[in-house]
Scaffold this motif. Structure first.
Motif, PDB file in Angstrom:
ATOM      1  N   VAL A 184       0.838  -1.208   0.000  1.00  0.00           N
ATOM      2  CA  VAL A 184       0.000   0.000   0.000  1.00  0.00           C
ATOM      3  C   VAL A 184       0.869   1.253   0.000  1.00  0.00           C
ATOM      4  CG1 VAL A 184      -1.766   1.258   1.284  1.00  0.00           C
ATOM      5  CG2 VAL A 184      -1.902  -1.220   1.108  1.00  0.00           C
ATOM      6  N   SER A 185       1.980   1.221   0.707  1.00  0.00           N
ATOM      7  CA  SER A 185       2.863   2.390   0.766  1.00  0.00           C
ATOM      8  C   SER A 185       3.484   2.680  -0.589  1.00  0.00           C
ATOM      9  CB  SER A 185       3.960   2.163   1.812  1.00  0.00           C
ATOM     10  OG  SER A 185       3.416   1.929   3.089  1.00  0.00           O
ATOM     11  N   ILE A 186       3.954   1.643  -1.275  1.00  0.00           N
ATOM     12  CA  ILE A 186       4.578   1.847  -2.589  1.00  0.00           C
ATOM     13  C   ILE A 186       3.559   2.401  -3.578  1.00  0.00           C
ATOM     14  CG2 ILE A 186       5.574   0.626  -4.559  1.00  0.00           C
ATOM     15  CD1 ILE A 186       7.034  -1.159  -2.607  1.00  0.00           C
ATOM     16  N   GLY A 187       2.351   1.847  -3.572  1.00  0.00           N
ATOM     17  CA  GLY A 187       1.330   2.392  -4.458  1.00  0.00           C
ATOM     18  C   GLY A 187       0.994   3.833  -4.163  1.00  0.00           C
ATOM     19  N   SER A 188       1.114   4.232  -2.900  1.00  0.00           N
ATOM     20  CA  SER A 188       0.756   5.601  -2.515  1.00  0.00           C
ATOM     21  C   SER A 188       1.834   6.599  -2.923  1.00  0.00           C
ATOM     22  CB  SER A 188       0.515   5.652  -0.999  1.00  0.00           C
ATOM     23  OG  SER A 188      -0.536   4.788  -0.616  1.00  0.00           O
ATOM     24  N   TYR A 189       3.080   6.352  -2.503  1.00  0.00           N
ATOM     25  CA  TYR A 189       4.070   7.390  -2.810  1.00  0.00           C
ATOM     26  C   TYR A 189       4.536   7.329  -4.259  1.00  0.00           C
ATOM     27  CZ  TYR A 189       7.958   4.070  -1.808  1.00  0.00           C
ATOM     28  OH  TYR A 189       8.842   3.012  -1.803  1.00  0.00           O
ATOM     29  N   ILE A 233      -0.863   9.722   2.965  1.00  0.00           N
ATOM     30  CA  ILE A 233       0.418   9.791   2.246  1.00  0.00           C
ATOM     31  C   ILE A 233       0.272  10.605   0.968  1.00  0.00           C
ATOM     32  CG2 ILE A 233       2.121   8.411   0.997  1.00  0.00           C
ATOM     33  CD1 ILE A 233       1.711   6.204   2.996  1.00  0.00           C
ATOM     34  N   LEU A 234      -0.775  10.351   0.200  1.00  0.00           N
ATOM     35  CA  LEU A 234      -0.948  11.044  -1.082  1.00  0.00           C
ATOM     36  C   LEU A 234      -1.160  12.530  -0.893  1.00  0.00           C
ATOM     37  CD1 LEU A 234      -2.987   8.346  -2.947  1.00  0.00           C
ATOM     38  CD2 LEU A 234      -1.135   9.628  -3.985  1.00  0.00           C
ATOM     39  N   LEU A 235      -1.984  12.929   0.059  1.00  0.00           N
ATOM     40  CA  LEU A 235      -2.228  14.355   0.252  1.00  0.00           C
ATOM     41  C   LEU A 235      -0.971  15.070   0.745  1.00  0.00           C
ATOM     42  CD1 LEU A 235      -5.805  14.364   1.833  1.00  0.00           C
ATOM     43  CD2 LEU A 235      -5.146  15.042  -0.478  1.00  0.00           C
ATOM     44  N   ILE A 236      -0.239  14.443   1.635  1.00  0.00           N
ATOM     45  CA  ILE A 236       1.008  15.064   2.099  1.00  0.00           C
ATOM     46  C   ILE A 236       1.994  15.195   0.943  1.00  0.00           C
ATOM     47  CG2 ILE A 236       3.040  14.688   3.552  1.00  0.00           C
ATOM     48  CD1 ILE A 236       1.191  13.497   5.659  1.00  0.00           C
ATOM     49  N   GLY A 237       2.117  14.157   0.129  1.00  0.00           N
ATOM     50  CA  GLY A 237       3.059  14.217  -0.984  1.00  0.00           C
ATOM     51  C   GLY A 237       2.675  15.234  -2.033  1.00  0.00           C
ATOM     52  N   VAL A 238       1.383  15.294  -2.383  1.00  0.00           N
ATOM     53  CA  VAL A 238       0.932  16.267  -3.386  1.00  0.00           C
ATOM     54  C   VAL A 238       1.129  17.687  -2.877  1.00  0.00           C
ATOM     55  CG1 VAL A 238      -1.122  17.134  -4.559  1.00  0.00           C
ATOM     56  CG2 VAL A 238      -0.658  14.693  -4.519  1.00  0.00           C
ATOM     57  N   GLY A 239       0.846  17.905  -1.588  1.00  0.00           N
ATOM     58  CA  GLY A 239       1.039  19.246  -1.038  1.00  0.00           C
ATOM     59  C   GLY A 239       2.496  19.652  -0.946  1.00  0.00           C
ATOM     60  N   LEU A 240       3.367  18.697  -0.567  1.00  0.00           N
ATOM     61  CA  LEU A 240       4.784  19.026  -0.436  1.00  0.00           C
ATOM     62  C   LEU A 240       5.458  19.228  -1.784  1.00  0.00           C
ATOM     63  CD1 LEU A 240       5.995  16.641   2.419  1.00  0.00           C
ATOM     64  CD2 LEU A 240       5.582  19.094   2.549  1.00  0.00           C
ATOM     65  N   HIS A 241       4.907  18.663  -2.848  1.00  0.00           N
ATOM     66  CA  HIS A 241       5.548  18.779  -4.157  1.00  0.00           C
ATOM     67  C   HIS A 241       5.616  20.230  -4.619  1.00  0.00           C
ATOM     68  CE1 HIS A 241       6.045  18.380  -8.559  1.00  0.00           C
ATOM     69  NE2 HIS A 241       6.750  17.316  -8.235  1.00  0.00           N
ATOM     70  N   ILE A 242       4.688  21.061  -4.196  1.00  0.00           N
ATOM     71  CA  ILE A 242       4.715  22.477  -4.589  1.00  0.00           C
ATOM     72  C   ILE A 242       5.939  23.168  -4.010  1.00  0.00           C
ATOM     73  CG2 ILE A 242       3.429  24.649  -4.492  1.00  0.00           C
ATOM     74  CD1 ILE A 242       0.915  23.079  -4.255  1.00  0.00           C
ATOM     75  N   PHE A 243       6.322  22.782  -2.802  1.00  0.00           N
ATOM     76  CA  PHE A 243       7.414  23.459  -2.119  1.00  0.00           C
ATOM     77  C   PHE A 243       8.765  22.797  -2.366  1.00  0.00           C
ATOM     78  CE2 PHE A 243       3.481  23.896   0.260  1.00  0.00           C
ATOM     79  CZ  PHE A 243       3.383  25.270   0.425  1.00  0.00           C
ATOM     80  N   LEU A 244       8.790  21.455  -2.432  1.00  0.00           N
ATOM     81  CA  LEU A 244      10.064  20.741  -2.490  1.00  0.00           C
ATOM     82  C   LEU A 244      10.512  20.368  -3.894  1.00  0.00           C
ATOM     83  CD1 LEU A 244       9.569  18.365   0.569  1.00  0.00           C
ATOM     84  CD2 LEU A 244      10.639  20.614   0.506  1.00  0.00           C
TER      85      LEU A 244
END
Length: 399
Positions: free
Chosen positions: A152-157, A219-230
């Motif tokens: 599940v983690s691999i599919g998410s990130y 995981i998905l929401l954190i990653g999508v949100g962080l992509h704008i900054f990182l």
């Protein structure tokens, strides 16, 4: 470094090298040398003899064990089912008994058995081991949930990388909705693997899907949100948060009682531990402790919502000292011609004269040269209504 292309490649190689270092430190630090660290166990007995025996075991083990006494065997079973202890020793003259719950932690049960087997041997009696919460036959070690966590983690990130690369032009609201939809699909795949494919879950499959969706959506929401900054550092950040620190502290292989204090502390609030312990509560322990694990996953989900609602860095003022460069003035002052146009004397344009043919056709000739007789399509039909002299007079002139 003079070559910009080489510098660009070397900069991008920093990420995989840091991943290699981080994975080695995290996995080897958490899994290579597991040993009891305040392993909670109990001794069954209400008399002073039981308390003396418990204190003796505690003094011999030191910080490796946390020993308590319980009055009855039923109390010990209750503590095992609520996962407050890892093992309970029932003293007996002929057949001492060790109660464990391998569904909570197979490695923890093994560690408890290693602690009390020498104790029973000193009294000259074999140790009887009783498992009060055994996993299903399709998952004899109970570690299948750990590998479900990995899937599940691999599919998410990995979906975070796809949304960041292909959905960068989409509004944040659309990307957040896509993240919620993708997390539902990832959770469905996880439930399919846990149920019909490998039969890790013999019941409460809908609950397993719900736990997987909460975990994946966070995981998905954190990653999508962080992509704008990182930007390109998002992959490394996701690996640190949801692989290096997540898998090692989840309790899927070794519980916190078999790890050092760092990973044991992460187990109390990290989302991977919330998923694994929540699914264990559903499948083996009658929903005991399920509310706490759901709250943990909800906190991570709300953190992802907060990150996606954060204003992008483009809306904030830029760093001091970085201003927009003013346009360069043209050479020669404001009246200078634009670049690309000749600055010398203009060449004279060709003078074109219009010559009318007597048949009614007109041609343009440079410098008034005669191209010869020209016949038009109208001349084939007969003489024109206007004379050639009138046409020549009307059409003469310089263009």
């Amino acid at each position: 470094m003079r070559s910009p292309a080489l510098r660009h490649v070397l900069t991008h190689l920093i990420t995989p090298l840091l991943m290699c270092l981080g994975m080695g430190l995290a996995y080897m630090g958490a899994f290579v040398t597991p040993e009891p660290n305040h392993l909670p166990v109990a001794v069954v007995g209400a008399g002073p003899g039981a308390k003396v025996f418990a204190q003796t075991v505690k003094d011999a083990a030191g910080d490796r064990l946390d020993v308590r006494t319980v009055a009855t065997r039923a109390d010990a079973v209750h503590l095992l089912r609520s996962r407050d202890i890892t093992g309970a020793y029932v003293p007996a003259a002929r057949t001492p008994e060790l109660l464990v719950a391998t569904a909570a932690s197979d490695m923890g049960a093994t560690a408890a058995e290693k602690v009390f087997t020498p104790v029973a041997a000193e009294r000259g009696a074999p140790l009887k081991v009783t498992d009060v919460a055994a996993p299903v036959a399709d998952d004899p070690t109970g570690q299948g949930l750990f590998f479900l966590l990995i899937a599940v983690s691999i599919g998410s990130y990995a979906s975070v990388a796809a949304l960041g690369a292909a959905g960068a032009a989409l509004p944040m609201r659309i990307r957040a909705l896509l993240a919620l939809g993708v997390s539902a699909v990832v959770a469905g795949i996880g439930a399919l693997l846990a149920g019909p494919v490998f039969r890790l879950a013999h019941h409460d499959l809908a609950g397993v899907w719900g736990m997987a969706w909460l975990y994946s959506a966070g995981i998905l929401l954190i990653g999508v949100g962080l992509h704008i900054f990182l930007k390109r550092w998002t992959t490394l950040t996701m690996m640190v948060l949801f692989v290096m620190l997540n898998f090692t502290s989840s309790g899927g292989l070794f519980g916190p009682e078999l790890q050092n204090g760092f990973f044991g502390a992460l187990h109390s609030f990290w989302n991977g531990a919330g998923f694994v312990e929540g699914v264990r509560s559903l499948l083996y322990f009658g929903d005991d402790g399920l509310g706490r694990t759901v709250r943990t996953l909800l906190v991570w989900l709300l953190a992802g919502v907060a990150v996606t609602r954060s204003p992008p860095p483009s809306s904030a003022p830029g760093p001091p000292g970085r201003r927009r460069r003013p346009p360069r003035p043209r050479r020669g002052g404001p009246s200078a011609p634009r670049s690309g146009r000749p600055t010398g004397p203009r060449r004279p344009r060709k003078r074109w004269r219009r010559r009318w043919a007597c048949e009614g056709a007109s041609v343009l000739t440079p410098g008034g040269r005669d191209p010869g007789p020209v016949r038009s399509a109208r001349s084939a039909a007969g003489p024109s209504r206007t004379s050639c002299t009138a046409r020549r007079a009307r059409g003469a002139g310089v263009r």
